[in-house]
Design a protein around this motif. Sequence first.
Motif, short mmCIF file in Angstrom:
data_model
loop_
_atom_site.label_atom_id
_atom_site.label_comp_id
_atom_site.label_asym_id
_atom_site.label_seq_id
_atom_site.Cartn_x
_atom_site.Cartn_y
_atom_site.Cartn_z
N GLU A 107 -8.73 1.22 -3.82
CA GLU A 107 -7.29 1.00 -4.01
C GLU A 107 -7.03 0.77 -5.49
O GLU A 107 -7.59 -0.17 -6.08
N ILE A 167 -4.36 4.92 -2.64
CA ILE A 167 -5.43 4.58 -1.72
C ILE A 167 -6.31 5.81 -1.54
O ILE A 167 -5.82 6.91 -1.32
N ILE A 181 0.81 -1.22 0.00
CA ILE A 181 0.00 0.00 0.00
C ILE A 181 0.84 1.28 0.00
O ILE A 181 0.31 2.35 -0.25
#
Length: 197
Positions: A100, A86, A79
């Motif tokens: 995402e 995100i 991430i």
Amino acid sequence: MIIPDGYSDVPAGKIAAVVTHLEMTAPPAHRADPRGSWSLRKVDAPALDWYRDLHRRVGEEWLWFSRARMSDAELAAIIHAPGVEIYALAMDGRDEGLLELDFREPGQCELVYFGVTASLIGRGAARFLMNRALEIAWSRDLRRVWVHTCTFDHPSAVAFYQRSGFRPFRRQIEIADDPRLDGTAPRDVAKHVPIIE
């Protein structure tokens, strides 16, 4: 591996889903935003606790388990990676939706995670979130946007993606350890997927 026609046993303690992959190769026709007081914000370098909480609140009922099983280092590597973006859908000052996008493959965008919390299902928030997702994705130099969903997901998921402009192109079977049996997810979630021990 090709599974023969007919029934195939799934071992006790496992779950099996049919996964449908969908794609679009050009921006879809514009769809009007539904009425609602939602907003979308990009979350740069999301805190792991924040991400895990939102991911759980959006996806636990649909057995989103892969990220829950990752270590902090594994999750952060994904991430926080360049090319991964995100976003949070907010309502009344609280994050209630997760988006995402993965742009790491040149010319492509994968909608890796997409969803809203249970309280927003059926209220237009997902349509708002999808409109923003496609605007963000197609603002880049792309030839393809794709997503996958499975039979553990909301029963309207495939139809929702098709209404959004995606077309199915691949189907797979996924078999995994039931996350409700190892503590990854509570035992009482996803009642639409029975536990077989």
